[in-house]
Structure formats: structure tokens, C-alpha cells
Design an enzyme around this catalytic site. Structure first.
Site, PDB file in Angstrom:
ATOM      1  N   SER A 192      17.523  42.322   9.078  1.00 49.38           N
ATOM      2  CA  SER A 192      17.390  40.870   8.966  1.00 49.38           C
ATOM      3  C   SER A 192      18.750  40.240   8.715  1.00 49.38           C
ATOM      4  O   SER A 192      19.448  40.608   7.771  1.00 49.38           O
ATOM      5  CB  SER A 192      16.441  40.511   7.812  1.00 49.38           C
ATOM      6  OG  SER A 192      16.441  39.112   7.572  1.00 49.38           O
ATOM      7  N   SER A 241      12.304  40.614  11.658  1.00 50.63           N
ATOM      8  CA  SER A 241      12.976  40.492  10.367  1.00 50.63           C
ATOM      9  C   SER A 241      12.010  40.339   9.195  1.00 50.63           C
ATOM     10  O   SER A 241      12.397  40.580   8.048  1.00 50.63           O
ATOM     11  CB  SER A 241      13.951  39.314  10.380  1.00 50.63           C
ATOM     12  OG  SER A 241      13.265  38.081  10.406  1.00 50.63           O
ATOM     13  N   LYS A 291      12.083  33.024   6.863  1.00 50.46           N
ATOM     14  CA  LYS A 291      12.481  34.035   5.892  1.00 50.46           C
ATOM     15  C   LYS A 291      11.725  33.774   4.587  1.00 50.46           C
ATOM     16  O   LYS A 291      11.031  32.775   4.427  1.00 50.46           O
ATOM     17  CB  LYS A 291      13.987  33.989   5.609  1.00 50.46           C
ATOM     18  CG  LYS A 291      14.892  34.090   6.832  1.00 50.46           C
ATOM     19  CD  LYS A 291      14.883  35.458   7.482  1.00 50.46           C
ATOM     20  CE  LYS A 291      15.832  35.500   8.684  1.00 50.46           C
ATOM     21  NZ  LYS A 291      15.746  36.784   9.419  1.00 50.46           N
ATOM     22  N   SER A 328      11.014  37.734  16.005  1.00 52.08           N
ATOM     23  CA  SER A 328      11.764  38.956  15.715  1.00 52.08           C
ATOM     24  C   SER A 328      11.068  39.753  14.620  1.00 52.08           C
ATOM     25  O   SER A 328      10.086  39.302  14.019  1.00 52.08           O
ATOM     26  CB  SER A 328      13.194  38.605  15.265  1.00 52.08           C
ATOM     27  OG  SER A 328      13.183  38.084  13.946  1.00 52.08           O
TER      28      SER A 328
END
Length: 262
Positions: free
Chosen positions: A227, A69, A124, A67
Site C-alpha cells: 500500500s 491495498s 485507506k 487495487s
């Protein structure tokens, strides 16, 4: 799909065939007899599976960015390597830490098992470590009462969607990284989940303020307004950690990205 579990099962099966052939079956076959096909394949695949299992479980694991994010640091389609021993040696499948080496630091890009569904791996940036008070108010990050230094640079053009985001260089921990904000996105956090230690977080119209519990981490994506991270679903417990991302080894759409992240 739990690839680690599948790999472990294949390792045990091929290892059992290899051991049975080496200890018993080979002695009972005639000298000129051909190995059964299941012995030939099982025994020959065992060392290959063993090497892959050891490398993937204890040294490095490949991971594909699914993705946006983590834009602009990591793009959709980046294939990265994850260091499996930076944060300690863990048993495969169970993910139980048996040797403690280092703890995640602010600014690390970390892969972990998604707390709401541990079958999924997420990636992350570590923003808060145990004991930190993390405040994200009006799209500005503060840790333990000190604003995280940021410098605005040229806007970032999203090539696939053709729109611009405000781009900043943020100093978090010992390093710097780029992060994005969208002017038209509201600062408040819509519909946060009822996650463990939810009482450690306070939500308001400007964002969220959280105290990170012992043994857990607060993580955020670099593409801040695109995100879903600790602001929405809470903290990452230590037992969910997979490893530290450190290297882009392939991107089929842009070979120049190879090696551009560390």
C-alpha cells in the site's frame, strides 16, 4: 474524469431547458403542437439527473475498489457505498464543507482525493488524527507512545497470486479489523515524497514516525506491505475528504461479499 462536474453541467443544462419550457416555450406552442425533441428529452431527464445529483453529492456515492491495498478488508472488484454526510455537508465539485458534523476517527475507512492528484479518489484506513504521533516501526503501529493491540491469526492466502501473508487482528479506535504483513518485505519506506509538512515525519531503517498536523490525517492500507499511503506521500487534508466507506453492495466475482463490510 470529474464525474461530479459533468453531472452538475448536465443538471444545469436540463434544468434550464425545463425552466424555459415551463415559463415561456410551452405558452407559445399551439395546444396540439408536439414538443421539440430537445425540450422533450431535456425536461424529462431533469428530475432524474436532479435526484442522482442530490443522492451522489450529499448522501451516498458508489465507489469501486481498484487495487489490493485494503486486502483483506476490501478486495479488488468490490463495489462499495460511501457516506457523504458523516464528516459534514460539502458543496459538490468544490468540496467545500458548509456544515460541520463529525470528524474522521481512528479506524474509519475513508475515501479521499489523492493529495498528489486530486482528480483521483483513494481509499485507506484512518490511523492518525490531528495531533497524534504515529510511529510505524518494524511493522508495528504505535500511536502517542502506545502500541496498537494486535493478535496474530491464521495466514491469509491471496487466491489470485497464491502466496501467504501474515494476518493480524488489529484494534484501532472503537473497532477491530484484519491487516496483513509480508515477512520478506523490508520495514523501511523507500523513496518517500517531498510532501507538505514533510518535516513532521522522521524516516529510519525501521520505518517512519510522524506528528499529524492540524486539519490533516494519517492513513494506511490494511495490506501494509502493498500500500502506498501516508507513509509515502504524506497527510490527507480535511478539504480532500470525500466520505466514509460503510457497505459492499456488489462484487461480480463473489456475491457472498455483499454486505460483508461496514
Amino acid at each position: 474524469m470529474n464525474f461530479a462536474l459533468i453531472l452538475l453541467i448536465l443538471l444545469l443544462l436540463s434544468g434550464a431547458i425545463w425552466a424555459a419550457d415551463a415559463l415561456f416555450l410551452r405558452k407559445r406552442r399551439a395546444a396540439d403542437a408536439k414538443e421539440p425533441w430537445w425540450v422533450e428529452y431535456g425536461a424529462s431527464f431533469f428530475p432524474v439527473i436532479l435526484i442522482v445529483f442530490v443522492l451522489r453529492s450529499f448522501i451516498v456515492e458508489p465507489f469501486k475498489i481498484p487495487s489490493g491495498s485494503m486486502i483483506p478488508t476490501l478486495l479488488v472488484g468490490d463495489f462499495i457505498l460511501v457516506n457523504k454526510y458523516t464528516y459534514g455537508i460539502r458543496l459538490p465539485v468544490a468540496n467545500l464543507k458548509v456544515i460541520d458534523l463529525n470528524e474522521p476517527q481512528r479506524g474509519d475507512v475513508m475515501v479521499f482525493r489523492y493529495p498528489e492528484d486530486p482528480s483521483l479518489d483513494y481509499i485507506k484506513r484512518v490511523v492518525g488524527v490531528p495531533g497524534d504521533i504515529v510511529a510505524y516501526q518494524n511493522k508495528r503501529l504505535t500511536i502517542n507512545g502506545k502500541p496498537v493491540p494486535v493478535e496474530q491469526v491464521a495466514d491469509y492466502l491471496h487466491p489470485e497470486r497464491l502466496y501467504y501473508s501474515e494476518q493480524y487482528v488489529e484494534k484501532l479506535g472503537e473497532g477491530e479489523h484484519r491487516m496483513l504483513n509480508d515477512q520478506d518485505a523490508p520495514p523501511f519506506i523507500p523513496h518517500p515524497a517531498q510532501f507538505p509538512h514533510r518535516d513532521n515525519c522522521s524516516y529510519n531503517s525501521a520505518g517512519v514516525i510522524c506528528t499529524v498536523p492540524p486539519g490533516e490525517y494519517f492513513v494506511m492500507g490494511d495490506n501494509r506491505d502493498n500500500s502506498r499511503d501516508s507513509r509515502f506521500w504524506g497527510f490527507v487534508p480535511d478539504e480532500n475528504i470525500v466520505g466514509k466507506a460503510f457497505f459492499i453492495w456488489l462484487n461480480f466475482g463473489d456475491f457472498k461479499r455483499i454486505g460483508s463490510f461496514r
